[in-house]
Scaffold this motif. Sequence first.
Motif, PDB file in Angstrom:
ATOM      1  N   LEU A 104       0.842  -1.184   0.000  1.00 25.70           N
ATOM      2  CA  LEU A 104       0.000   0.000   0.000  1.00 25.70           C
ATOM      3  C   LEU A 104       0.879   1.236   0.000  1.00 25.70           C
ATOM      4  CD1 LEU A 104      -2.750  -0.884   2.643  1.00 25.70           C
ATOM      5  CD2 LEU A 104      -2.832  -1.185   0.163  1.00 25.70           C
ATOM      6  N   LEU A 105       0.476   2.272  -0.745  1.00 26.36           N
ATOM      7  CA  LEU A 105       1.179   3.547  -0.795  1.00 26.36           C
ATOM      8  C   LEU A 105       0.216   4.656  -0.389  1.00 26.36           C
ATOM      9  CD1 LEU A 105       2.825   3.239  -4.342  1.00 26.36           C
ATOM     10  CD2 LEU A 105       3.761   2.419  -2.166  1.00 26.36           C
ATOM     11  N   THR A 106       0.719   5.682   0.296  1.00 29.47           N
ATOM     12  CA  THR A 106      -0.072   6.878   0.566  1.00 29.47           C
ATOM     13  C   THR A 106       0.641   8.077  -0.042  1.00 29.47           C
ATOM     14  OG1 THR A 106       0.997   7.221   2.723  1.00 29.47           O
ATOM     15  CG2 THR A 106      -1.085   6.016   2.702  1.00 29.47           C
ATOM     16  N   VAL A 107      -0.136   8.964  -0.684  1.00 31.35           N
ATOM     17  CA  VAL A 107       0.424  10.142  -1.348  1.00 31.35           C
ATOM     18  C   VAL A 107      -0.513  11.328  -1.148  1.00 31.35           C
ATOM     19  CG1 VAL A 107       1.736   8.920  -3.130  1.00 31.35           C
ATOM     20  CG2 VAL A 107      -0.679   9.388  -3.492  1.00 31.35           C
ATOM     21  N   ARG A 108       0.035  12.541  -1.299  1.00 28.47           N
ATOM     22  CA  ARG A 108      -0.746  13.774  -1.275  1.00 28.47           C
ATOM     23  C   ARG A 108      -0.532  14.512  -2.594  1.00 28.47           C
ATOM     24  NH1 ARG A 108      -1.958  14.740   4.258  1.00 28.47           N
ATOM     25  NH2 ARG A 108      -0.447  13.780   5.675  1.00 28.47           N
ATOM     26  N   ASN A 109      -1.536  15.284  -3.027  1.00 22.41           N
ATOM     27  CA  ASN A 109      -1.330  16.085  -4.234  1.00 22.41           C
ATOM     28  C   ASN A 109      -0.993  17.518  -3.887  1.00 22.41           C
ATOM     29  OD1 ASN A 109      -3.778  16.946  -3.321  1.00 22.41           O
ATOM     30  ND2 ASN A 109      -4.912  16.528  -5.212  1.00 22.41           N
TER      31      ASN A 109
END
Length: 423
Positions: A104-109
């Motif tokens: 799983l990956l978490t990212v913000r824009n």
Amino acid sequence: MLLPLGLLALSSAAGSLQDSPTLIADLDTTPLGDVDSGNSFAIRGTALGLLWMDGVRETVDSMAWTLSASGAEPAHFVIPESEYGSGFFSDFEGVSDLGTGRALLTVRNDTSTLAPLYLYGTDGTGPATVNLGVRPVHDFTISGDDDPYPVVDSGVAYLRGTAEGGVVGVYRSDGTLAGTWRLAEVGPGVNERLWKVGDWLVGSIVSLSGAGVGNLLFAVPVAGGAPVTLVSSPFPNTSFSARVVGDVLVFGFKGEQGVGDLFGRELWSTDGTPGGKGLMVDLNPGPESSIPMLLSRDGQRAFFSAFTPATGRELWTTDGTPEGTVFAADLAPGAASGVPASTESAARLGSGLVLRASADAMAYEPWYSDGTGAGTYEIADLSSSPCGSLPTLFFGTPFHTRPRATHSKGWQAKAPPSRQGTA
């Protein structure tokens, strides 16, 4: 000698800390690793046999990078654009290995910490990276943390998040869209962590003002179902310091509705079931608080600090039972406190603990403890400053110290000191 901006490795073998570090990868290919080149990297964790980093490298915008253990050239990992917004992601936040060939990956824009997180599943390749339609409400912990988040069990991750409509819930995910869904909706408040205790998922909700719903722990069956409240309190606990030890969750908590004036903030435990919770031990008897801070765990035992008038704040251990909760060491003899009131000043090392501590409640240096008085000692005196070197611990492994150009004394190994008043 000038070194480029790069990833370094030190051997953990005995006697090798003074050896030259090995350069794994040159992350800044500009001449001499120019510190003004704008290149920067932050390690997010390990998964799928790769080291994952967030960074900016020369002309490539900030994004995820991966690095193999062989130290080959770091690869730019492109995460597909979110269905929720436009533009490229400028902050890759976290990674969690599911142990099944997916992660799983978490990212913000947006670089702002207020920007929403987005959850992706991946096998380590761009084409197989998919948006899972969940917005996690918390960042992932770094690989190696002894209190990992999200909780991963049998190839499934459990985490707190929201979906379309903003409903906060407990979710499960196997890294695929078909295997990701909400197990339960949970109430309002500041949602904190999640722990797996037996067949239950235990989560915390904190109201920083102490108003409204108050502070509580709830439990949701792993198979899904309505959440049940385990403990609740009108008192502002501010946060839950907790660790899973054996078959129970051990946590610091101030009272419960109707009994909050009988006990201060003390050590409680729960097995996740509605009836399996309660005050475990009252270390500072009566309405005063010992304010236990859970520091680390090792299998069937957890280290924590707690305050008593006789000892100050010192080191304790627990196996999750009243009789197995014991005083470990009086680092600063008498009523002075040898351990700071913080949960961010310690890290597990083997079967013991490395922590920031002091023998005089002033000069803080790195100490080691195996949970006994004889096995608790100062590792090194790194600074002549009255405040010591103030070491901080990271990635679940020790250790990093603040640079002090005028006070650094280098490594000075200490023999285990004799201590009195220890169990």
